[in-house]
Structure formats: structure tokens, C-alpha cells
Write a protein that holds these residues in place. Structure first.
Motif, mmCIF file in Angstrom:
data_model
loop_
_atom_site.group_PDB
_atom_site.id
_atom_site.type_symbol
_atom_site.label_atom_id
_atom_site.label_comp_id
_atom_site.label_asym_id
_atom_site.label_seq_id
_atom_site.Cartn_x
_atom_site.Cartn_y
_atom_site.Cartn_z
ATOM 1 N N PRO A 163 0.860 -1.357 0.007
ATOM 2 C CA PRO A 163 -0.095 -0.009 -0.116
ATOM 3 C C PRO A 163 0.861 1.129 -0.138
ATOM 4 O O PRO A 163 1.854 1.348 0.629
ATOM 5 N N GLU A 164 0.528 2.186 -0.816
ATOM 6 C CA GLU A 164 1.078 3.765 -0.916
ATOM 7 C C GLU A 164 2.710 3.396 -1.437
ATOM 8 O O GLU A 164 3.609 4.360 -1.050
ATOM 9 N N ASN A 165 2.872 2.327 -1.898
ATOM 10 C CA ASN A 165 4.234 2.025 -2.576
ATOM 11 C C ASN A 165 5.297 1.907 -1.394
ATOM 12 O O ASN A 165 6.540 2.404 -1.416
ATOM 13 N N ARG A 166 4.873 1.387 -0.080
ATOM 14 C CA ARG A 166 6.046 1.641 0.919
ATOM 15 C C ARG A 166 6.791 0.450 0.688
ATOM 16 O O ARG A 166 6.489 -0.454 -0.061
ATOM 17 N N THR A 167 7.895 0.690 1.533
ATOM 18 C CA THR A 167 8.846 -0.476 1.435
ATOM 19 C C THR A 167 8.128 -1.798 1.982
ATOM 20 O O THR A 167 7.471 -1.666 2.980
ATOM 21 N N PRO A 168 8.445 -3.031 1.545
ATOM 22 C CA PRO A 168 7.555 -4.266 2.242
ATOM 23 C C PRO A 168 8.137 -4.433 3.452
ATOM 24 O O PRO A 168 9.249 -4.197 3.930
ATOM 25 N N ARG A 169 7.138 -4.881 4.398
ATOM 26 C CA ARG A 169 7.626 -5.129 5.767
ATOM 27 C C ARG A 169 8.330 -6.468 5.843
ATOM 28 O O ARG A 169 8.194 -7.269 4.778
ATOM 29 N N ALA A 170 9.005 -6.866 6.701
ATOM 30 C CA ALA A 170 9.991 -8.001 7.022
ATOM 31 C C ALA A 170 8.956 -9.284 6.600
ATOM 32 O O ALA A 170 9.278 -10.156 5.890
ATOM 33 N N ASP A 171 7.582 -8.987 7.509
ATOM 34 C CA ASP A 171 6.785 -10.381 7.148
ATOM 35 C C ASP A 171 6.342 -10.545 5.909
ATOM 36 O O ASP A 171 6.276 -11.775 5.470
ATOM 37 N N GLU A 172 6.078 -9.384 5.067
ATOM 38 C CA GLU A 172 5.777 -9.773 3.699
ATOM 39 C C GLU A 172 6.679 -10.451 2.862
ATOM 40 O O GLU A 172 6.598 -11.022 2.001
ATOM 41 N N ALA A 173 8.115 -9.783 3.055
ATOM 42 C CA ALA A 173 9.116 -10.384 2.373
ATOM 43 C C ALA A 173 9.540 -11.842 2.791
ATOM 44 O O ALA A 173 9.598 -12.537 1.866
ATOM 45 N N ILE A 174 9.196 -11.915 4.063
ATOM 46 C CA ILE A 174 9.389 -13.662 4.213
ATOM 47 C C ILE A 174 8.318 -14.375 3.582
ATOM 48 O O ILE A 174 8.595 -15.590 3.113
ATOM 49 N N ALA A 175 6.970 -13.736 3.582
ATOM 50 C CA ALA A 175 5.813 -14.674 3.051
ATOM 51 C C ALA A 175 6.372 -14.807 1.399
ATOM 52 O O ALA A 175 5.897 -15.845 0.959
ATOM 53 N N CYS A 176 7.023 -14.120 0.784
ATOM 54 C CA CYS A 176 7.082 -14.144 -0.795
ATOM 55 C C CYS A 176 8.325 -15.042 -0.844
ATOM 56 O O CYS A 176 8.713 -15.041 -1.856
ATOM 57 N N LYS A 177 9.312 -15.080 0.200
ATOM 58 C CA LYS A 177 10.733 -15.665 -0.031
ATOM 59 C C LYS A 177 10.762 -16.767 -0.875
ATOM 60 O O LYS A 177 11.459 -17.047 -1.534
#
Ligand code: URA
Length: 156
Positions: free
Chosen positions: A56-70
Motif C-alpha cells: 500500500p502507498e508504495n511503501r517498502t515491504p515489511r519483513a513479514d511480507e518479504a518472508i511470506a514471498c521468499k
């Protein structure tokens, strides 16, 4: 191998979300120029992102989001088997496990992901805002090119 170099960005922006492809907006146009300047042609490179959904709002991905997509990122890189990875920006550098502990020198320092050399450099969206950093970014890309030339066709 599917491509010699994999470029890893942060996540989809508005246009990437609309089109379902990475780096199709303004930052993507600059990335295309950088890739062309490196002398790469289609088939030489692969482009993907740390996260697969637009934050949302082009913010930097949160750590949990990055981990979910890893697992997706890992699968992409496992299929492509690049000789080199370019981490575009701090987010990709961090999530590829290549963030230099010295915060003043996070870019331009070779790291490694699953045995593949990783070169962290500035994100093209940052370079659009701060073009004075294009020169060091180009040095990072040149470091990859000379190492790739040294590899020659050996790893093809
Ligand atoms: N910025 C990114 O990090 N990735 C894209 O796909 C587009 C812009």
C-alpha cells in the motif's frame, strides 16, 4: 541456465500491479537503459521482485511480507540459475542476506546468495530522484560485467 543475470527489485508499483510484470513503469524504463548500457540482450537477464503484491502507498515491504514471498523468489532464482544477481536497493540487498554490516557501504560490495555472487546497488527509482548516484551505480554494474567477461562462456 535461464539467464546470466537476475535483477531483483523491491515490489510491484502501480503499473506493475496493473500489468502483472515487474519494472514496467518509470523505474523500469531506467532499468532498461542500464541493462542496454551493460550490453545485455533479451535472454541474458531476468527481472523479479522481493514481494509479489503491491505494498500500500508504495511503501517498502515489511519483513513479514518479504518472508511470506521468499519461497517464490527462491523458486524463481532456482529456475533461472543466474550466474550473477543484482540486488536493486537496500530492500533486495537485505532480503538476499547481503546487507553489509557497515551501513555507509551497503552497495558495491559483493555478497552471495545460495552460492551465487550478488552485487548490491542503488534502486533505479532512487536514481531517478538522485541522478548524482548514477555514476557509482554504473561502477557496480561494470564490476559485474568484468566478472562476467572473466567467466566467459564457461558457465553457460
Ligand atoms: N520498483 C520495484 O522495486 N519493482 C518494480 O517492479 C517496479 C518498481
Amino acid at each position: 541456465a535461464g539467464a546470466r543475470i537476475a535483477f531483483v527489485g523491491e515490489g510491484p508499483g502501480y503499473y506493475e500491479d496493473q500489468q502483472g510484470s515487474p519494472f514496467v513503469g518509470k523505474a523500469g524504463q531506467l532499468l532498461d537503459k542500464m541493462i542496454a548500457a551493460m550490453g545485455l540482450s533479451e535472454g541474458d537477464y531476468y527481472i523479479c521482485n522481493v514481494v509479489k503484491c503491491r505494498p500500500p502507498e508504495n511503501r517498502t515491504p515489511r519483513a513479514d511480507e518479504a518472508i511470506a514471498c521468499k519461497k517464490w523468489l527462491q523458486e524463481q532464482l532456482d529456475i533461472v540459475k543466474p550466474e550473477f544477481i543484482v540486488a536493486l536497493g537496500k530492500c533486495a540487498t537485505e532480503h538476499l542476506g547481503c546487507l553489509n554490516p557497515d551501513v555507509r557501504r551497503w552497495r558495491g560490495v559483493w555478497g552471495e546468495w545460495a552460492g551465487i555472487p550478488v552485487m548490491p546497488t542503488y534502486h533505479p527509482a532512487f536514481l531517478l530522484r538522485s541522478p548524482q548516484f548514477k555514476r557509482p551505480a554504473w561502477e557496480d554494474l561494470q564490476a559485474i560485467m568484468s566478472r562476467m567477461a572473466a567467466n566467459g562462456d564457461a558457465e553457460r
